[in-house]
Design a protein around this motif. Sequence first.
Motif, mmCIF file in Angstrom:
data_model
loop_
_atom_site.group_PDB
_atom_site.id
_atom_site.type_symbol
_atom_site.label_atom_id
_atom_site.label_comp_id
_atom_site.label_asym_id
_atom_site.label_seq_id
_atom_site.Cartn_x
_atom_site.Cartn_y
_atom_site.Cartn_z
ATOM 1 N N PHE A 80 38.380 69.384 8.414
ATOM 2 C CA PHE A 80 39.185 69.034 7.248
ATOM 3 C C PHE A 80 40.546 69.699 7.316
ATOM 4 O O PHE A 80 40.757 70.691 8.004
ATOM 5 C CB PHE A 80 38.452 69.368 5.938
ATOM 6 C CG PHE A 80 38.159 70.829 5.748
ATOM 7 C CD1 PHE A 80 39.014 71.628 5.011
ATOM 8 C CD2 PHE A 80 37.023 71.400 6.297
ATOM 9 C CE1 PHE A 80 38.762 72.971 4.829
ATOM 10 C CE2 PHE A 80 36.749 72.752 6.125
ATOM 11 C CZ PHE A 80 37.619 73.538 5.384
ATOM 12 N N CYS A 81 41.485 69.123 6.592
ATOM 13 C CA CYS A 81 42.864 69.594 6.590
ATOM 14 C C CYS A 81 42.980 70.879 5.775
ATOM 15 O O CYS A 81 42.526 70.928 4.628
ATOM 16 C CB CYS A 81 43.761 68.517 5.997
ATOM 17 S SG CYS A 81 45.487 69.035 5.838
ATOM 18 N N THR A 87 38.706 65.597 4.402
ATOM 19 C CA THR A 87 37.839 65.543 5.578
ATOM 20 C C THR A 87 38.287 64.381 6.446
ATOM 21 O O THR A 87 38.405 63.256 5.979
ATOM 22 C CB THR A 87 36.365 65.334 5.166
ATOM 23 O OG1 THR A 87 35.948 66.430 4.369
ATOM 24 C CG2 THR A 87 35.463 65.229 6.390
ATOM 25 N N ILE A 88 38.533 64.667 7.729
ATOM 26 C CA ILE A 88 39.011 63.641 8.641
ATOM 27 C C ILE A 88 37.927 63.196 9.612
ATOM 28 O O ILE A 88 37.958 62.080 10.124
ATOM 29 C CB ILE A 88 40.272 64.114 9.403
ATOM 30 C CG1 ILE A 88 41.016 62.931 10.042
ATOM 31 C CG2 ILE A 88 39.933 65.124 10.472
ATOM 32 C CD1 ILE A 88 41.693 62.059 9.062
ATOM 33 N N ALA A 89 36.934 64.051 9.871
ATOM 34 C CA ALA A 89 35.890 63.707 10.840
ATOM 35 C C ALA A 89 34.708 64.647 10.664
ATOM 36 O O ALA A 89 34.855 65.751 10.136
ATOM 37 C CB ALA A 89 36.427 63.824 12.266
ATOM 38 N N PRO A 102 35.507 59.096 7.891
ATOM 39 C CA PRO A 102 35.408 58.441 6.584
ATOM 40 C C PRO A 102 36.321 57.214 6.522
ATOM 41 O O PRO A 102 37.491 57.275 6.919
ATOM 42 C CB PRO A 102 35.864 59.524 5.602
ATOM 43 C CG PRO A 102 35.615 60.816 6.324
ATOM 44 C CD PRO A 102 35.890 60.514 7.768
ATOM 45 N N LEU A 103 35.781 56.086 6.040
ATOM 46 C CA LEU A 103 36.547 54.837 6.037
ATOM 47 C C LEU A 103 37.841 54.939 5.243
ATOM 48 O O LEU A 103 38.853 54.360 5.637
ATOM 49 C CB LEU A 103 35.714 53.686 5.473
ATOM 50 C CG LEU A 103 34.553 53.196 6.309
ATOM 51 C CD1 LEU A 103 34.003 51.902 5.726
ATOM 52 C CD2 LEU A 103 34.919 53.008 7.751
ATOM 53 N N GLY A 104 37.822 55.658 4.138
ATOM 54 C CA GLY A 104 39.020 55.761 3.308
ATOM 55 C C GLY A 104 40.195 56.401 4.015
ATOM 56 O O GLY A 104 41.347 56.150 3.644
ATOM 57 N N THR A 105 39.949 57.192 5.044
ATOM 58 C CA THR A 105 41.050 57.850 5.748
ATOM 59 C C THR A 105 41.869 56.873 6.582
ATOM 60 O O THR A 105 42.970 57.203 7.010
ATOM 61 C CB THR A 105 40.542 59.005 6.637
ATOM 62 O OG1 THR A 105 39.628 58.484 7.609
ATOM 63 C CG2 THR A 105 39.865 60.083 5.802
#
Length: 138
Positions: A80-81, A87-89, A102-105
């Motif tokens: 996460f950033c 959360t990116i992965a 995550p699809l929203g990213t």
Amino acid sequence: MTPSAAVPSRTATCRCGALRATCTGEPVRISVCHCLDCQRRSGSSFAAQARWPDAQVQIDGDAHRWTCTSENGNRAIFLFCPTCGGTIAYTSEGLPGVTAIPLGTFADPQFPPPHYSVYEERKHAWVAILGDAIEHFP
């Protein structure tokens, strides 16, 4: 010699854009999860994610890591950033060799739909995951 078709790629970013995941090729799995861990992670009633083989995901930017044991007993590692917290992965022992994004990213309303809906025993009664090609698992 025939020119090869371009391999598709998609880029996911956190909210502030400092952390990115570039995914090459098509995802091997797109799913919706209703487990309590995913509800907490997403801040919603379920989470949607796509998975690619680890070798097809390139993470760029500074990421904090958080490791936890999920309710099914598998260990998961979240990236996460450190600035915006997005959360990116993540990876999970339950699905080794793949990275979930995550699809929203992707911020892409045209992203392909999920094929799996899992932990439906935890699904909110007012949620309906629709589609003829979706497999449902309790």
